[in-house]
Design an enzyme around this catalytic site. Structure first.
Site, PDB file in Angstrom:
ATOM      1  N   GLU A  52       0.815  -1.221   0.000  1.00 18.46           N
ATOM      2  CA  GLU A  52       0.000   0.000   0.000  1.00 18.46           C
ATOM      3  C   GLU A  52       0.847   1.269   0.000  1.00 18.46           C
ATOM      4  O   GLU A  52       0.406   2.326   0.442  1.00 18.46           O
ATOM      5  CB  GLU A  52      -0.971  -0.017   1.188  1.00 18.46           C
ATOM      6  CG  GLU A  52      -2.023  -1.116   1.035  1.00 18.46           C
ATOM      7  CD  GLU A  52      -2.607  -1.604   2.351  1.00 18.46           C
ATOM      8  OE1 GLU A  52      -2.129  -1.158   3.419  1.00 18.46           O
ATOM      9  OE2 GLU A  52      -3.529  -2.432   2.309  1.00 18.46           O
ATOM     10  N   ASP A  95      -0.278  -5.770   9.246  1.00 18.13           N
ATOM     11  CA  ASP A  95      -1.250  -4.981  10.003  1.00 18.13           C
ATOM     12  C   ASP A  95      -1.126  -5.357  11.479  1.00 18.13           C
ATOM     13  O   ASP A  95      -0.962  -6.534  11.816  1.00 18.13           O
ATOM     14  CB  ASP A  95      -2.680  -5.313   9.589  1.00 18.13           C
ATOM     15  CG  ASP A  95      -3.109  -4.637   8.309  1.00 18.13           C
ATOM     16  OD1 ASP A  95      -2.274  -3.959   7.689  1.00 18.13           O
ATOM     17  OD2 ASP A  95      -4.274  -4.819   7.916  1.00 18.13           O
ATOM     18  N   HIS A 135      -0.018  -0.260  10.671  1.00 23.85           N
ATOM     19  CA  HIS A 135       0.998  -1.192  10.189  1.00 23.85           C
ATOM     20  C   HIS A 135       2.196  -1.248  11.125  1.00 23.85           C
ATOM     21  O   HIS A 135       2.442  -0.330  11.904  1.00 23.85           O
ATOM     22  CB  HIS A 135       1.495  -0.775   8.801  1.00 23.85           C
ATOM     23  CG  HIS A 135       0.479  -0.897   7.725  1.00 23.85           C
ATOM     24  ND1 HIS A 135       0.453  -0.067   6.615  1.00 23.85           N
ATOM     25  CD2 HIS A 135      -0.566  -1.745   7.563  1.00 23.85           C
ATOM     26  CE1 HIS A 135      -0.551  -0.404   5.825  1.00 23.85           C
ATOM     27  NE2 HIS A 135      -1.186  -1.415   6.382  1.00 23.85           N
TER      28      HIS A 135
END
Length: 596
Positions: free
Chosen positions: A340, A364, A530
């Protein structure tokens, strides 16, 4: 394919400082002082490795340094030889401001030999005061026990500090001049993917490069990749990447033909992302000389969601394989690729990689599972390391296959530098990993998701950089261990979220106070969605690294005696070390900042 960014790496410069008074004093110290430098160089060469597996190289000044002329000659030699950090060693008194390292960009430390015959420790105190006064923070290394003047050994506590300083300093020097490559832009409003060039430039000495994700489609359409390697890679994937259960509903299940096309695109994306990072000389023969150069990127990130993944296969395979220590060409250095395009997590992955030479897990920080919640949902009572609950680290994208924990050190699960990984361990990592058709509702364009369960019992460290307006970057660190849950318990908990993603069950080491009061408090104080996970307890190394870059650490569970920062930090509050860190970092400013 060899990573060209690791062909020429920074060296460690060793500066033997000496009392410059000729006529009996200097002459009596020449041999002892130079031998001290040689002993340190030997220690470093034996204990430390570059990311390419080679022993770290040291450069020793041609002469002992007794004054400014010899200090200048040493600086010139270091510049020619590519020295990235400097370590001054001495067994005696020297003239501090005349012999000190004055390069503001190079991390520096001083070891003053603790012996009573000559006052090496007195020089250490004097020169550290000079460093502080001139705004050039240096690490002070002072052995706990007095040694005899002729003792040629390096005590264990001194070794530990020398090696910690060198690991952190080499990471700083290796990042300098490299690039972070943003492949795409902001992913789903994630703040970490709002890439800040100022952070990378001022704090890490790196550039930020950016390419639109349409570059992937251009390169696929025009076949801007090595077609021979593509054929090798796709055959390797078919033979080694076993497909797992398709969790899509009958309505959203994709055809075999479409899944095969997704495999093909995923492999091409992997080759293209790597070539974007480091270049590929084979593209020159295909008429793509510009593309062959790459972006000098030591780390990168791929936006993916949603503009890409709504139409094309996701980047999970690409990121997982690039972050892994092996592929169809065998073992190799991992390529740091952030899911991401979370550049702040990418920076953390880069920190961890350069400190350990091992692959990193991007994850995550998904859930805190309390003992009561686990009991309610599964009927299982947590015991042992998990008794206080645990964190579910589960990546909404991929994670390095090393993270399965199928490599071993002394029979225990581990993640190792690529040159220590054998073929059997590669096969175990691949066997522990299944690839699942991505959930179509999440990824309308398709793609493949990585799934494994990390083995328990590994010492690990998670960290996260956060940018705070008015403060700048701040780092948080949590050391702990991975755990294993009974299969039935794992399955129940894992399938409450997306079961096509890799899972690591993590227990941070708690202290009963502050942000580490208990496992819940760690989760509640984490600064973003994260984290980056490194094998081993490397919190102390991360703290030293952060201090070199002038990034304060606002949350860690490293014991106080292992915190090693520049000596000047004490002047900002020895009784309040966390606050002192913030004040010192603000005072000295970012290492490469244009204003101080």
């Amino acid at each position: 394919m060899e990573n060209p960014l690791f062909k020429k790496l920074p060296k460690i410069g060793i500066r033997p400082a000496i009392d410059g008074r000729l006529g009996g004093v200097r002459e009596s110290l020449e041999s002892q002082t130079m031998n001290l430098a040689k002993s340190v160089a030997k220690l470093i060469a034996e204990e430390l490795r570059y990311p390419n597996g080679k022993s770290v190289a040291c450069v020793i000044a041609d002469t002992c340094i007794g004054g400014v002329a010899e200090a200048a000659a040493c600086a010139e030699k270091f510049a020619r030889e590519g020295v990235g950090i400097s370590l001054t060693v001495t067994p005696c008194w020297c003239y501090g401001s005349e012999t000190m390292d004055m390069d503001p960009m190079i991390p520096k430390a001083v070891w003053g030999f603790n012996g009573t015959e000559r006052p090496g420790a007195v020089y250490l105190a004097a020169v550290l005061a000079g460093h502080a006064q001139k705004g050039l923070p240096a690490f002070g290394i002072y052995g706990r026990d007095v040694q005899d003047g002729g003792d040629k050994t390096i005590p264990a506590d001194v070794q530990e500090k020398i090696l910690r300083f060198c690991r952190a300093g080499l990471a700083v020097a290796t990042m300098r001049g490299k690039s972070y490559l943003a492949m795409g832009g902001v992913s789903m409003g994630i703040a970490g993917s709002i890439v800040s060039p100022e952070f990378f430039e001022d704090y890490l000495g790196m550039r930020v490069e950016s390419v639109d994700m349409s570059e992937f489609t251009r390169r696929m359409d025009k076949e801007v990749y090595d077609k021979a390697e593509y054929q090798k890679a796709i055959q390797w994937v078919k033979a080694n990447c076993k497909e797992g259960k398709d969790y899509n509903s009958p309505k959203t299940t994709r055809s075999r033909e479409k899944l095969d096309r997704e495999w093909e695109m995923s492999v091409k994306m992997t080759l293209i992302a790597r070539d974007l990072m480091i270049g590929n000389p084979k593209l020159v023969k295909k008429g793509f000389g510009e593309e062959a150069l790459g972006h000098n990127a030591i780390a990168s990130g791929f936006q993916g969601q949603r503009q890409w993944t709504d139409h094309f296969p996701n980047g999970d395979f690409m990121e997982a394989i690039l972050n892994t220590s092996f592929d169809w060409n065998g073992v190799r250095t991992p390529y740091i690729v952030a899911t991401e395009n979370d550049a702040l997590n990418g920076a953390c992955m880069l920190f961890g990689y350069l400190l350990t030479n091992t692959a990193q897990i991007f994850a995550d920080v998904r859930t805190y599972w309390s003992p009561d919640a686990v009991k309610r949902v599964t009927g299982h009572k947590l015991t042992g390391a998990a008794a206080g609950g645990f964190l579910h680290l589960i990546n909404s994208g991929p994670a390095a296959l090393d993270g399965a924990g199928e490599q071993t050190i002394d029979g225990e699960p581990a993640m190792k530098p690529y040159w220590e990984i054998d073929e059997a361990e590669i096969k175990k990592c691949l066997a522990a990993t299944t690839w699942h058709p991505s959930i179509t509702e999440y990824f309308p364009g398709g793609g493949w998701s990585t799934r494994f369960r990390t083995r328990g019992g590994m010492p690990v460290t998670i960290c996260r950089l956060n940018l705070v307006k008015g403060l700048g970057p701040a780092l948080q660190i949590a050391e702990g261990e991975t755990i294993e849950l009974p299969d039935k318990v794992h399955t129940v908990l894992d399938e409450r979220t997306n079961p096509t993603w890799p899972t690591t069950w993590f227990v941070p080491r708690t202290t009963g106070s502050s942000a580490f009061h208990d496992v819940y408090t760690v989760m509640n104080n984490w600064g973003a969605n994260h984290c980056s996970l490194s094998y081993g307890h490397v919190g102390a190394e991360l703290i030293s690294l952060a201090s070199m870059l002038r990034i304060p650490v606002y949350m860690h569970n490293v014991s106080d005696e292992n915190v090693f920062r520049p000596h000047a930090w004490n002047a900002f509050g020895a009784a309040d070390r966390e606050g002192a860190d913030f004040r010192a970092c603000a005072n000295f400013g970012p290492l490469y900042g244009t204003t101080k």
